[in-house]
Design an enzyme around this catalytic site. Structure first.
Site, PDB file in Angstrom:
ATOM      1  N   HIS A 192     -43.863 -22.805 -25.653  1.00 12.91           N
ATOM      2  CA  HIS A 192     -42.656 -23.520 -25.231  1.00 12.91           C
ATOM      3  C   HIS A 192     -42.112 -22.974 -23.917  1.00 12.91           C
ATOM      4  O   HIS A 192     -41.584 -23.737 -23.095  1.00 12.91           O
ATOM      5  CB  HIS A 192     -41.596 -23.458 -26.324  1.00 12.91           C
ATOM      6  CG  HIS A 192     -41.888 -24.348 -27.490  1.00 12.91           C
ATOM      7  ND1 HIS A 192     -41.213 -24.279 -28.677  1.00 12.91           N
ATOM      8  CD2 HIS A 192     -42.798 -25.347 -27.640  1.00 12.91           C
ATOM      9  CE1 HIS A 192     -41.686 -25.190 -29.511  1.00 12.91           C
ATOM     10  NE2 HIS A 192     -42.655 -25.849 -28.904  1.00 12.91           N
ATOM     11  N   HIS A 236     -51.549 -33.377 -25.921  1.00 10.96           N
ATOM     12  CA  HIS A 236     -51.433 -32.185 -25.079  1.00 10.96           C
ATOM     13  C   HIS A 236     -52.657 -32.007 -24.183  1.00 10.96           C
ATOM     14  O   HIS A 236     -52.528 -31.776 -22.970  1.00 10.96           O
ATOM     15  CB  HIS A 236     -51.257 -30.938 -25.951  1.00 10.96           C
ATOM     16  CG  HIS A 236     -49.869 -30.735 -26.454  1.00 10.96           C
ATOM     17  ND1 HIS A 236     -48.827 -30.336 -25.651  1.00 10.96           N
ATOM     18  CD2 HIS A 236     -49.343 -30.857 -27.697  1.00 10.96           C
ATOM     19  CE1 HIS A 236     -47.724 -30.230 -26.358  1.00 10.96           C
ATOM     20  NE2 HIS A 236     -48.011 -30.533 -27.603  1.00 10.96           N
TER      21      HIS A 236
END
Length: 407
Positions: A247, A382
């Site tokens: 993150h 992703h």
């Protein structure tokens, strides 16, 4: 300007097409399903977040030159409008049964609703039928239900009728909301979405700055950090304990996208975002890359930077590649282009499944395929975005779909 090796760029562009081919297998009657390691559908409810991600990917596939993905993008938009939408209470169910169409999880999740915004924006950029209808509905729901303007965050979860709210605020949902807001800004031109994206980003950066650039992930309803949240369930796929390395890398790239979006109308704008993005990425790499005797990023660390979950999640290296690419553009430092090469080589060696397609979603601490947190290969979002970003040399702003559409 990036100086990534031409052979790496070609390899990543080819991998983007291979990921698109794998993603087509997820098609079901009412949307897109969860795929196993071999690319076969798993018998389980259809998840809203997966359906949105695959609709977004299909739109990007179409915009990148694969005309056969028009049908897949349209199927995704129809799925969201005709199957996932709660026509009684508004919003979208978290999961539905593919056979009956009934809601199997009727809660309303900020994480998944951010992806509704993203999917709708990408479909609008790709000029798909009914995309404007979907985006209008998604914006209304998000504005009325999720956005917390005085905290620059989003409500995490509601009951189906919006009466009960979970007493929790999460940075993961906020992060994907920033991604979605940037995309909505690009297709609508509405400044408020860029303003919100920047406000949330700056808020998260201020929290990270106070904690040696480790981002607190979990908060109560007063936005007070909960540093011990999920200590007993540290490998949770969406709310892990501690600092989540991936993150920090994802926020690094998003911060630079916010800056690039601002600079489209104000060339002198900085907002401290290059320095903050660099600090976030440097901290993530120091804490997470090859810190336990093998290459790869650990999933999480404690608040002193010690690894907690040593598993290697595929999405983390994808976001590392994206952050390094963005930092290479923003700073001009060769070390970030070198990092793209290093992390692509790692993905090529350990993550890309040449036999069955897509990427292994999880590896253990010695880089062997594992499934403690993730079963199978739920979606290609992703990996596809990382490969497309570098392979097509996309700008940091506008966002993926609008950038491709303008070409």
């Amino acid at each position: 300007m990036n100086h990534v090796a031409p052979q790496t760029i070609r390899a990543m562009r080819a991998e983007a097409d291979r990921l698109l081919d794998f993603g087509r297998r997820s098609w079901t009657d009412r949307g897109f399903g969860w795929l196993d390691d071999s690319g076969a559908l798993i018998s389980r409810p259809l998840e809203l977040w997966i359906n949105c991600r695959m609709t977004h990917v299909a739109a990007l596939g179409l915009l990148s030159g694969r005309s056969e993905f028009a049908e897949m993008a349209d199927h995704g938009v129809a799925s969201l409008l005709d199957h996932f939408q709660d026509t009684e209470h508004g919003g979208w169910y978290a999961a539905i049964d593919d056979s009956s169409g009934a809601a199997s999880d009727s809660d309303k999740l900020a994480y998944a609703h951010a992806f509704v915004l993203l999917a709708a924006s990408s479909a609008v950029a790709a000029r798909r039928p009914r995309a404007d209808e979907l985006l209008d509905l998604a914006r209304q729901v998000h504005d009325q239900r999720f956005w917390i303007g005085d905290k620059n965050l989003v409500h995490e979860r509601f009951s189906a009728d919006w009466v009960e709210a979970e007493p929790y605020l999460g940075v993961n949902a906020a992060m994907h909301t920033v991604e979605a807001f940037l995309a909505v800004h690009d297709v609508t031109g509405e400044q408020s979405y860029l303003d919100r994206a920047e406000a949330t980003t700056q808020q998260v950066l201020s929290w990270a700055r106070e904690r040696d650039w480790r981002i607190p992930e979990h908060f109560d309803l007063d936005a007070i950090p909960l540093p011990d949240y999920n200590r007993d369930s540290p490998a949770d796929p969406f709310r892990p304990f501690g600092a989540t390395v991936g993150h920090a890398l994802e926020w690094s790239r998003l911060a630079l996208s916010v800056r690039a979006a601002r600079r489209a109308t104000d060339a002198s704008y900085d907002g401290g975002l290059v320095g903050a993005a660099t600090q976030l990425a440097d901290r993530a790499v120091t804490d997470g890359w090859a810190v336990d005797g093998a290459d790869g990023f650990v999933y999480t660390t404690d608040w002193s930077g010690e690894p907690v979950v040593h598993a290697r999640m595929h999405w983390v290296v994808c976001e590392a590649i994206g952050a390094a690419y963005a930092l290479g553009i923003a700073t001009g430092e060769q070390r970030w282009d070198d990092a793209v090469e290093t992390w692509w080589d790692y993905a090529d060696r350990y993550l890309i499944d040449r036999e069955n397609g897509s990427w292994h979603h999880e590896l253990d601490a010695r880089n062997a395929p594992a499934s403690d947190t993730w079963v199978g290969k739920p979606d290609v979002y992703h990996a596809f975005q990382a490969c497309l970003l570098v392979g097509d040399h996309l700008p940091l702003a506008p966002s993926f779909a609008t950038a491709l559409a303008r070409r």
